[in-house]
Design a protein around this motif. Structure first.
Motif, PDB file in Angstrom:
ATOM      1  N   ALA A  36      -7.887 -21.894   2.068  1.00 17.04           N
ATOM      2  CA  ALA A  36      -8.790 -23.004   1.750  1.00 17.04           C
ATOM      3  C   ALA A  36     -10.091 -22.896   2.539  1.00 17.04           C
ATOM      4  O   ALA A  36     -11.142 -23.383   2.086  1.00 17.04           O
ATOM      5  CB  ALA A  36      -8.106 -24.339   2.044  1.00 17.04           C
ATOM      6  N   MET A  37     -10.036 -22.235   3.702  1.00 12.72           N
ATOM      7  CA  MET A  37     -11.221 -22.059   4.537  1.00 12.72           C
ATOM      8  C   MET A  37     -11.953 -20.753   4.245  1.00 12.72           C
ATOM      9  O   MET A  37     -12.980 -20.467   4.872  1.00 12.72           O
ATOM     10  CB  MET A  37     -10.805 -22.108   6.007  1.00 12.72           C
ATOM     11  N   GLY A  38     -11.418 -19.951   3.312  1.00 16.13           N
ATOM     12  CA  GLY A  38     -12.128 -18.737   2.921  1.00 16.13           C
ATOM     13  C   GLY A  38     -11.677 -17.461   3.594  1.00 16.13           C
ATOM     14  O   GLY A  38     -12.364 -16.437   3.502  1.00 16.13           O
ATOM     15  N   TYR A  39     -10.523 -17.483   4.248  1.00 18.70           N
ATOM     16  CA  TYR A  39      -9.995 -16.280   4.896  1.00 18.70           C
ATOM     17  C   TYR A  39      -9.058 -15.528   3.952  1.00 18.70           C
ATOM     18  O   TYR A  39      -8.445 -16.109   3.053  1.00 18.70           O
ATOM     19  CB  TYR A  39      -9.225 -16.654   6.169  1.00 18.70           C
ATOM     20  N   ARG A  40      -8.926 -14.219   4.189  1.00 19.77           N
ATOM     21  CA  ARG A  40      -7.905 -13.419   3.542  1.00 19.77           C
ATOM     22  C   ARG A  40      -6.710 -13.359   4.485  1.00 19.77           C
ATOM     23  O   ARG A  40      -6.851 -13.449   5.701  1.00 19.77           O
ATOM     24  CB  ARG A  40      -8.408 -12.009   3.228  1.00 19.77           C
ATOM     25  N   ILE A  41      -5.506 -13.157   3.922  1.00 19.97           N
ATOM     26  CA  ILE A  41      -4.282 -13.216   4.719  1.00 19.97           C
ATOM     27  C   ILE A  41      -3.377 -12.029   4.396  1.00 19.97           C
ATOM     28  O   ILE A  41      -3.103 -11.731   3.228  1.00 19.97           O
ATOM     29  CB  ILE A  41      -3.489 -14.510   4.437  1.00 19.97           C
ATOM     30  N   LEU A  42      -2.881 -11.370   5.459  1.00 21.64           N
ATOM     31  CA  LEU A  42      -1.835 -10.367   5.345  1.00 21.64           C
ATOM     32  C   LEU A  42      -0.657 -10.825   6.195  1.00 21.64           C
ATOM     33  O   LEU A  42      -0.856 -11.384   7.278  1.00 21.64           O
ATOM     34  CB  LEU A  42      -2.311  -9.003   5.851  1.00 21.64           C
ATOM     35  N   VAL A  43       0.565 -10.616   5.713  1.00 25.49           N
ATOM     36  CA  VAL A  43       1.745 -10.972   6.503  1.00 25.49           C
ATOM     37  C   VAL A  43       2.677  -9.784   6.629  1.00 25.49           C
ATOM     38  O   VAL A  43       2.658  -8.864   5.800  1.00 25.49           O
ATOM     39  CB  VAL A  43       2.523 -12.170   5.896  1.00 25.49           C
ATOM     40  N   LEU A  44       3.479  -9.817   7.672  1.00 26.34           N
ATOM     41  CA  LEU A  44       4.564  -8.848   7.866  1.00 26.34           C
ATOM     42  C   LEU A  44       5.858  -9.632   7.934  1.00 26.34           C
ATOM     43  O   LEU A  44       5.972 -10.586   8.717  1.00 26.34           O
ATOM     44  CB  LEU A  44       4.339  -8.035   9.146  1.00 26.34           C
ATOM     45  N   ASP A  45       6.840  -9.238   7.115  1.00 26.93           N
ATOM     46  CA  ASP A  45       8.117  -9.942   7.094  1.00 26.93           C
ATOM     47  C   ASP A  45       9.185  -8.992   6.548  1.00 26.93           C
ATOM     48  O   ASP A  45       8.902  -8.199   5.647  1.00 26.93           O
ATOM     49  CB  ASP A  45       8.033 -11.192   6.209  1.00 26.93           C
ATOM     50  N   PRO A  46      10.421  -9.056   7.071  1.00 26.07           N
ATOM     51  CA  PRO A  46      11.477  -8.182   6.543  1.00 26.07           C
ATOM     52  C   PRO A  46      11.984  -8.568   5.170  1.00 26.07           C
ATOM     53  O   PRO A  46      12.648  -7.761   4.506  1.00 26.07           O
ATOM     54  CB  PRO A  46      12.589  -8.300   7.596  1.00 26.07           C
ATOM     55  N   ASP A  47      11.684  -9.791   4.723  1.00 23.21           N
ATOM     56  CA  ASP A  47      12.179 -10.277   3.431  1.00 23.21           C
ATOM     57  C   ASP A  47      11.142 -10.006   2.339  1.00 23.21           C
ATOM     58  O   ASP A  47      10.045 -10.559   2.380  1.00 23.21           O
ATOM     59  CB  ASP A  47      12.464 -11.774   3.520  1.00 23.21           C
ATOM     60  N   PRO A  48      11.472  -9.175   1.356  1.00 29.58           N
ATOM     61  CA  PRO A  48      10.496  -8.879   0.300  1.00 29.58           C
ATOM     62  C   PRO A  48      10.154 -10.090  -0.557  1.00 29.58           C
ATOM     63  O   PRO A  48       9.143 -10.088  -1.263  1.00 29.58           O
ATOM     64  CB  PRO A  48      11.196  -7.798  -0.533  1.00 29.58           C
ATOM     65  N   ALA A  49      10.988 -11.130  -0.508  1.00 30.81           N
ATOM     66  CA  ALA A  49      10.727 -12.351  -1.274  1.00 30.81           C
ATOM     67  C   ALA A  49      10.419 -13.519  -0.344  1.00 30.81           C
ATOM     68  O   ALA A  49      10.747 -14.670  -0.638  1.00 30.81           O
ATOM     69  CB  ALA A  49      11.914 -12.682  -2.168  1.00 30.81           C
ATOM     70  N   CYS A  50       9.775 -13.251   0.784  1.00 35.58           N
ATOM     71  CA  CYS A  50       9.493 -14.306   1.755  1.00 35.58           C
ATOM     72  C   CYS A  50       8.583 -15.375   1.141  1.00 35.58           C
ATOM     73  O   CYS A  50       7.849 -15.122   0.185  1.00 35.58           O
ATOM     74  CB  CYS A  50       8.863 -13.725   3.019  1.00 35.58           C
ATOM     75  N   ALA A  51       8.640 -16.565   1.702  1.00 35.09           N
ATOM     76  CA  ALA A  51       7.948 -17.718   1.126  1.00 35.09           C
ATOM     77  C   ALA A  51       6.439 -17.528   1.054  1.00 35.09           C
ATOM     78  O   ALA A  51       5.777 -18.061   0.159  1.00 35.09           O
ATOM     79  CB  ALA A  51       8.277 -18.966   1.947  1.00 35.09           C
ATOM     80  N   ALA A  52       5.858 -16.764   1.986  1.00 35.79           N
ATOM     81  CA  ALA A  52       4.403 -16.602   2.013  1.00 35.79           C
ATOM     82  C   ALA A  52       3.897 -15.590   1.001  1.00 35.79           C
ATOM     83  O   ALA A  52       2.711 -15.586   0.671  1.00 35.79           O
ATOM     84  CB  ALA A  52       3.962 -16.188   3.416  1.00 35.79           C
ATOM     85  N   PHE A  54       3.816 -15.284  -2.054  1.00 35.01           N
ATOM     86  CA  PHE A  54       3.195 -15.760  -3.284  1.00 35.01           C
ATOM     87  C   PHE A  54       1.808 -16.363  -3.063  1.00 35.01           C
ATOM     88  O   PHE A  54       1.135 -16.712  -4.027  1.00 35.01           O
ATOM     89  CB  PHE A  54       4.118 -16.783  -3.949  1.00 35.01           C
ATOM     90  N   VAL A  55       1.367 -16.486  -1.799  1.00 34.79           N
ATOM     91  CA  VAL A  55       0.072 -17.123  -1.535  1.00 34.79           C
ATOM     92  C   VAL A  55      -0.834 -16.267  -0.644  1.00 34.79           C
ATOM     93  O   VAL A  55      -1.868 -16.739  -0.186  1.00 34.79           O
ATOM     94  CB  VAL A  55       0.258 -18.520  -0.894  1.00 34.79           C
ATOM     95  N   VAL A  56      -0.441 -15.000  -0.387  1.00 29.52           N
ATOM     96  CA  VAL A  56      -1.227 -14.148   0.510  1.00 29.52           C
ATOM     97  C   VAL A  56      -1.823 -12.970  -0.253  1.00 29.52           C
ATOM     98  O   VAL A  56      -1.469 -12.699  -1.398  1.00 29.52           O
ATOM     99  CB  VAL A  56      -0.372 -13.643   1.700  1.00 29.52           C
ATOM    100  N   ASP A  57      -2.718 -12.257   0.425  1.00 28.51           N
ATOM    101  CA  ASP A  57      -3.376 -11.106  -0.195  1.00 28.51           C
ATOM    102  C   ASP A  57      -2.545  -9.836  -0.111  1.00 28.51           C
ATOM    103  O   ASP A  57      -2.739  -8.915  -0.902  1.00 28.51           O
ATOM    104  CB  ASP A  57      -4.735 -10.876   0.476  1.00 28.51           C
ATOM    105  N   GLY A  58      -1.643  -9.771   0.856  1.00 23.45           N
ATOM    106  CA  GLY A  58      -0.795  -8.596   0.992  1.00 23.45           C
ATOM    107  C   GLY A  58       0.364  -8.883   1.905  1.00 23.45           C
ATOM    108  O   GLY A  58       0.283  -9.733   2.803  1.00 23.45           O
ATOM    109  N   CYS A  59       1.491  -8.193   1.662  1.00 21.78           N
ATOM    110  CA  CYS A  59       2.708  -8.417   2.455  1.00 21.78           C
ATOM    111  C   CYS A  59       3.314  -7.070   2.814  1.00 21.78           C
ATOM    112  O   CYS A  59       3.588  -6.251   1.928  1.00 21.78           O
ATOM    113  CB  CYS A  59       3.704  -9.261   1.677  1.00 21.78           C
ATOM    114  N   ILE A  60       3.490  -6.831   4.107  1.00 22.19           N
ATOM    115  CA  ILE A  60       4.147  -5.620   4.592  1.00 22.19           C
ATOM    116  C   ILE A  60       5.613  -5.940   4.822  1.00 22.19           C
ATOM    117  O   ILE A  60       5.947  -6.836   5.594  1.00 22.19           O
ATOM    118  CB  ILE A  60       3.503  -5.115   5.895  1.00 22.19           C
ATOM    119  N   GLU A  61       6.500  -5.215   4.155  1.00 26.03           N
ATOM    120  CA  GLU A  61       7.929  -5.436   4.333  1.00 26.03           C
ATOM    121  C   GLU A  61       8.423  -4.578   5.492  1.00 26.03           C
ATOM    122  O   GLU A  61       8.502  -3.351   5.396  1.00 26.03           O
ATOM    123  CB  GLU A  61       8.677  -5.071   3.051  1.00 26.03           C
ATOM    124  N   ALA A  62       8.717  -5.216   6.610  1.00 28.59           N
ATOM    125  CA  ALA A  62       9.131  -4.488   7.814  1.00 28.59           C
ATOM    126  C   ALA A  62       9.802  -5.447   8.779  1.00 28.59           C
ATOM    127  O   ALA A  62       9.581  -6.662   8.731  1.00 28.59           O
ATOM    128  CB  ALA A  62       7.929  -3.820   8.488  1.00 28.59           C
TER     129      ALA A  62
END
Length: 394
Positions: A36-52, A54-62
């Motif tokens: 909402a503030m104009g940032y891009r978001i990347l997350v790292l999570d071991p769950d390929p279907a993690c809650a975030a 669906f709302v981020v620019d990229g997800c690293i599964e690790a």
């Protein structure tokens, strides 16, 4: 430790990329505030279907201990933060080689071990209840006796929402030795903390934000109610005297300053029946009890985290209106036979002032946090009544 010291830190402006260790609901809601503030978001999570996801620019599964992928996350980011404490020190250090990590590894290393956390609090003069560190069944047995026989036992690492925890002395019909053995098994037969039970008036939390430039904002206290060691509902503002509110805020701010926090920190506190405040636990991330800040306060905890780690001016934290939340566990989706059913969200949303917040977790199970309801009211009591009425209609 962050590669950027507070003396040379510069604001990280919208358009930059924020990395988050963890893609659970806290990461998801932080990402939504950041977007909402104009940032891009990347997350790292071991769950390929993690809650975030669906709302981020990229997800690293690790995994949390995958330092190579932690470094890859940071390479693509201007700053990295976290929504879970289980990140390994190797991953924190790897990420810090490429971007500021806020909060930093030194603080996380203290908090993610309950023994070290309790020792640190006591060593730095913060009020804690009586406790003993235990690393064997015999030490557990000795600690129970030394602390009066009525205790809570918590694993040193991991464990949350009642996991990795046991208690002794609360069932008058139970045999003490059997309870001690059960508590040791609940700890995973590993190191833990044994805490003397205290006479509680209520449990509260205080959230403090601190930017690299040293600016600090402390949110009003939240009052928290737990059932089976999981937060059931929370409300802001907490019904505290002005003196106790001020003392709780002072403790939280001093803990943040002592750590030289960069980010946000939730301080869980016990209010005892004899008028004392005791620090229970620390969480260097968004906190379940501050979901109500989205509706109660000028600035939500999630926006405040973004502001803090990006070294922007912190938002005001005044309460605009009382608000309460009630957690929705997977149990809500299960009938008496354990079969899936659809909750009556339409009925809950018919209650005035109520909103629904779901985390897009697709596998409901008993005890799993699937979402929450929030409600606003003319008073804290009214907000609680409304949100619990809505939950009862599900």
């Amino acid at each position: 430790m962050s590669t950027t010291s507070s003396s040379v830190a510069k604001p990280i402006l919208p358009g930059a990329t924020i990395g988050i260790f963890g893609g659970g609901q806290l990461g998801r809601m932080t990402a939504m505030a950041a977007r909402a503030m104009g940032y891009r978001i990347l997350v790292l999570d071991p769950d390929p279907a993690c809650a975030a996801r669906f709302v981020v620019d990229g997800c690293i599964e690790a995994g949390w201990d995958d330092s190579r992928e932690a470094a890859n996350l940071a390479r693509g980011c201007d700053v990295v933060t976290l929504e879970i404490e289980q990140i390994s020190m190797a991953s924190m250090e790897a990420a810090a080689s490429f971007a500021p990590v806020r909060p930093g590894g030194a603080m996380l290393g203290v908090i993610q071990d309950r023994i070290e956390q309790k020792d640190w609090l006591q060593r730095n003069g913060f009020p804690v209840g009586e406790y003993r560190a235990v690393r064997s069944l015999e030490q557990l047995r000795e600690a129970v006796n030394a602390l009066g026989g009525k205790v809570f036992c918590k694993s040193a690492t991991g464990g949350y929402d009642g996991r990795g925890q046991g208690k002794v002395g609360f069932n008058p019909d139970a045999k003490a030795e059997a309870e001690i053995q059960g508590a040791w098994e609940a700890l995973g037969e590993r190191a833990g903390v044994v805490e003397k039970a205290v006479s509680l008036e209520r449990e509260i939390s205080v959230l403090v934000a601190r930017a690299p430039n040293g600016e600090v904002k402390v949110f009003p206290a939240a009052w928290n109610h737990h059932e089976e060691q999981i937060l059931a509902w929370s409300v802001m503002p907490a019904p505290l005297s002005s003196a106790m509110e001020a003392e709780a805020r002072r403790i939280a701010e001093e803990i943040a300053d002592t750590f030289q926090l960069e980010g946000i920190l939730a301080v869980e506190l016990f209010c005892t029946t004899d008028g004392k405040l005791l620090v229970n636990e620390l969480a260097p991330r968004p906190h379940n009890s501050y979901h109500a800040s989205e509706r109660a306060c000028v600035t939500s905890q999630f926006e405040q985290l973004v502001r803090a780690v990006c070294d922007l001016p912190l938002g005001e934290v005044d309460i605009v209106q009382p608000a309460a939340i009630a957690n929705l566990l997977g149990d809500v989706w299960l009938d008496a036979d354990g079969k899936l059913r659809e909750p009556r969200f339409d009925a809950a949303l018919a209650v005035p002032g109520v909103r629904l917040h779901l985390y897009e977790k697709h596998l409901p199970r008993k005890g799993r946090k699937m979402g929450h309801l929030s409600a606003v009211g003319a008073s804290a009591d009214e907000a609680i009544e409304l949100v619990l009425r809505a939950k009862s209609l599900l």
